[in-house]
Write a protein that holds these residues in place. Structure first.
Motif, short mmCIF file in Angstrom:
data_model
loop_
_atom_site.label_atom_id
_atom_site.label_comp_id
_atom_site.label_asym_id
_atom_site.label_seq_id
_atom_site.Cartn_x
_atom_site.Cartn_y
_atom_site.Cartn_z
N TRP A 187 0.83 -1.21 0.00
CA TRP A 187 0.00 0.00 0.00
C TRP A 187 0.86 1.27 0.00
O TRP A 187 0.39 2.34 -0.42
N ASN A 188 2.10 1.16 0.46
CA ASN A 188 2.99 2.33 0.45
C ASN A 188 3.20 2.90 -0.94
O ASN A 188 3.61 4.06 -1.08
N TYR A 189 2.95 2.11 -1.97
CA TYR A 189 3.22 2.52 -3.35
C TYR A 189 1.95 2.77 -4.14
O TYR A 189 2.00 2.91 -5.36
N ARG A 190 0.81 2.85 -3.44
CA ARG A 190 -0.47 3.16 -4.08
C ARG A 190 -1.03 4.43 -3.46
O ARG A 190 -1.37 4.46 -2.27
N ALA A 191 -1.14 5.49 -4.25
CA ALA A 191 -1.63 6.76 -3.74
C ALA A 191 -3.05 6.64 -3.22
O ALA A 191 -3.43 7.28 -2.23
N GLU A 192 -3.87 5.80 -3.87
CA GLU A 192 -5.27 5.64 -3.45
C GLU A 192 -5.40 4.98 -2.07
O GLU A 192 -6.45 5.07 -1.43
N ASP A 193 -4.32 4.34 -1.60
CA ASP A 193 -4.34 3.72 -0.28
C ASP A 193 -3.56 4.54 0.76
O ASP A 193 -3.28 4.06 1.86
N GLY A 194 -3.18 5.76 0.39
CA GLY A 194 -2.46 6.63 1.33
C GLY A 194 -0.96 6.52 1.24
O GLY A 194 -0.26 7.02 2.13
N GLY A 195 -0.45 5.88 0.18
CA GLY A 195 1.00 5.74 0.03
C GLY A 195 1.64 6.95 -0.61
O GLY A 195 0.98 7.88 -1.06
N GLY A 196 2.97 6.93 -0.62
CA GLY A 196 3.73 8.02 -1.24
C GLY A 196 4.84 8.52 -0.34
O GLY A 196 4.66 8.63 0.88
N MET A 197 5.99 8.80 -0.95
CA MET A 197 7.15 9.22 -0.17
C MET A 197 6.92 10.56 0.52
O MET A 197 7.27 10.73 1.70
N ILE A 198 6.33 11.53 -0.16
CA ILE A 198 6.13 12.84 0.46
C ILE A 198 5.19 12.72 1.65
O ILE A 198 5.46 13.26 2.74
N LEU A 199 4.07 12.03 1.48
CA LEU A 199 3.11 11.89 2.57
C LEU A 199 3.72 11.12 3.73
O LEU A 199 3.41 11.39 4.90
N ASP A 200 4.62 10.20 3.43
CA ASP A 200 5.25 9.39 4.46
C ASP A 200 6.34 10.16 5.20
O ASP A 200 6.39 10.17 6.43
N MET A 201 7.22 10.84 4.45
CA MET A 201 8.44 11.35 5.07
C MET A 201 8.47 12.86 5.31
O MET A 201 9.18 13.31 6.22
N PHE A 202 7.75 13.67 4.54
CA PHE A 202 7.80 15.11 4.79
C PHE A 202 7.30 15.48 6.19
O PHE A 202 7.83 16.43 6.79
N PRO A 203 6.29 14.77 6.75
CA PRO A 203 5.95 15.06 8.14
C PRO A 203 7.13 14.84 9.10
O PRO A 203 7.30 15.60 10.07
N HIS A 204 7.95 13.82 8.83
CA HIS A 204 9.15 13.61 9.64
C HIS A 204 10.11 14.78 9.48
O HIS A 204 10.64 15.31 10.46
N TRP A 205 10.37 15.17 8.23
CA TRP A 205 11.36 16.23 8.00
C TRP A 205 10.89 17.55 8.61
O TRP A 205 11.71 18.36 9.04
N ARG A 206 9.56 17.75 8.67
CA ARG A 206 9.06 18.99 9.27
C ARG A 206 9.45 19.08 10.73
O ARG A 206 9.99 20.09 11.19
N TYR A 207 9.18 18.01 11.51
CA TYR A 207 9.47 18.14 12.94
C TYR A 207 10.97 18.06 13.22
O TYR A 207 11.45 18.65 14.20
#
Length: 383
Positions: A187-207
């Motif tokens: 599912w990490n590689y399907r946008a329709e299931d909430g996947g995607g590198m930006i959605l996964d990691m940009f929240p980490h990089w923000r904090y």
């Protein structure tokens, strides 16, 4: 010494992260150490109440660890007489509705990131939690890793002088699933299931950037789906619809430039799976998950560019390791202890749902930047 039992409803613990880091290495680890001392002679004893979709998986997990409370009904779990805290480690699309239900039930909230699929949803969760008067927190585990704690120590101690830039490299090769099974769920590689590198990691990089270096003021992002077809857990081929790599440039307060590359399609030539190099006028540091090495201005060598001769010096040997000077526990467990103590005693706690919303904001702006090919400002967030 008295014991205070606190029921923790744990949703999503049959998944990799929810099981390993949150149940086994955090909640069960706290129990194995005898509970969490609260400083007044009371020991907090977290009692897991497992909830999920698969009765078979939940029962097997509960039996494995000698746990007695589990159910496939979220409402039943929230109605348990011991339940005080709700924790969510589900897939992102399922998270917001479950958090709303838990807030409406009056439970304190602790959740994995991203806290919602949209900034509007993340801010609404923060507003609902505030209105309900419940304690709330978002997982920001990397702030509690040894390497980044050492980096924060350097920043707070003025080691860098004026910080100029940050360079981050994160990721590793995730197998496509054909001739070797993938290390991450499909599912990490399907946008329709909430996947995607930006959605996964940009929240980490923000904090990480906000909490250690300086607040993020703007973002420019480029995304790619380097591996367009993969094979899932059942051996079926599928099209990857989400970005598996993101290349971000962030402007931080004070004119600091940060550049972070994140990829599931990169082979590792680093000491650790993530490393951040911080350069300043007085010194530089490279921090990973556990280690941090430094080079001060006074000991910086003077390289000379000469492509006609082989390098005559070992650049990595010219750096000095930062000592531990402390004992470091599991980062997830440390933050769990801080949150549980916050719920039990009212102690200060910074990493709430508003902080979590900032990560969703950066992800949303990063995706917009990648679509439009331009730099976007990151506005201040308030409730």
């Amino acid at each position: 010494m008295s014991r205070k039992v606190m029921g923790v409803v744990m949703n999503g613990v049959t998944g990799r992260m929810g099981y390993r880091q949150h149940l086994v290495r955090s909640i069960l680890a706290i129990r194995e150490q005898g509970g969490l001392p609260l400083g007044d002679g009371t020991v907090l004893w977290p009692e897991p109440i497992l909830v999920g979709r698969s009765a078979v998986k939940l029962k097997e997990l509960a039996d494995r660890h000698g746990l007695t409370h589990w159910t496939t009904s979220l409402d039943e779990a929230l109605a348990h007489p011991l339940a005080e805290v709700y924790f969510d480690a589900q897939v992102t699309p399922a998270r917001e509705a479950a958090l709303r239900t838990a807030i409406a039930a009056g439970k304190h909230i602790y959740t994995e990131k991203p806290t919602a699929e949209s900034l509007a949803g993340a801010l609404e969760l923060a507003r609902l939690a505030r209105a309900a008067g419940v304690c709330n927190g978002a997982v920001q585990d990397k702030l509690f890793l040894p390497g980044l704690l050492k980096l924060k120590r350097l920043v707070d101690g003025g080691f860098f002088g004026r910080i100029l830039s940050v360079r981050g490299e994160f990721g590793y090769w995730v197998f496509e699933g054909d001739w070797q099974s993938a290390q991450r769920p499909s599912w990490n590689y399907r946008a329709e299931d909430g996947g995607g590198m930006i959605l996964d990691m940009f929240p980490h990089w923000r904090y990480v950037l906000d909490g250690i270096i300086a607040p993020v003021r703007s973002v420019y992002a480029h995304t790619a789906t380097h591996i367009p077809a993969r094979v899932d857990e059942s051996g079926r081929s599928y099209q990857a619809t989400a970005d598996d790599a993101a290349y971000g440039v962030f402007e931080l307060a004070g004119g600091i430039t940060a550049q972070i590359n994140s990829s599931w399609a990169v082979r590792v030539d680093r000491d650790e799976l993530v490393e951040f190099q911080v350069d300043g006028t007085e010194g530089s540091a490279v921090a990973g998950l556990r280690n941090c090495r430094i080079q001060h201005r006074a000991s910086t060598p003077k390289p000379v560019w000469n492509p006609d001769l082989p390098a005559g010096e070992s650049f990595r040997s010219q750096w000095q390791q930062v000592p531990d000077n402390d004992e470091f526990d599991n980062g997830f467990k440390v933050q769990w202890e801080l949150f549980l103590r916050h719920v039990a005693t009212g102690s200060a706690y910074h990493w709430d749902l508003l902080e979590g919303a900032k990560g969703v904001q950066l992800a949303e702006l990063g995706l917009q930047s990648a679509r439009e090919g331009r730099r976007l400002d990151v506005p201040e967030l308030t409730l």
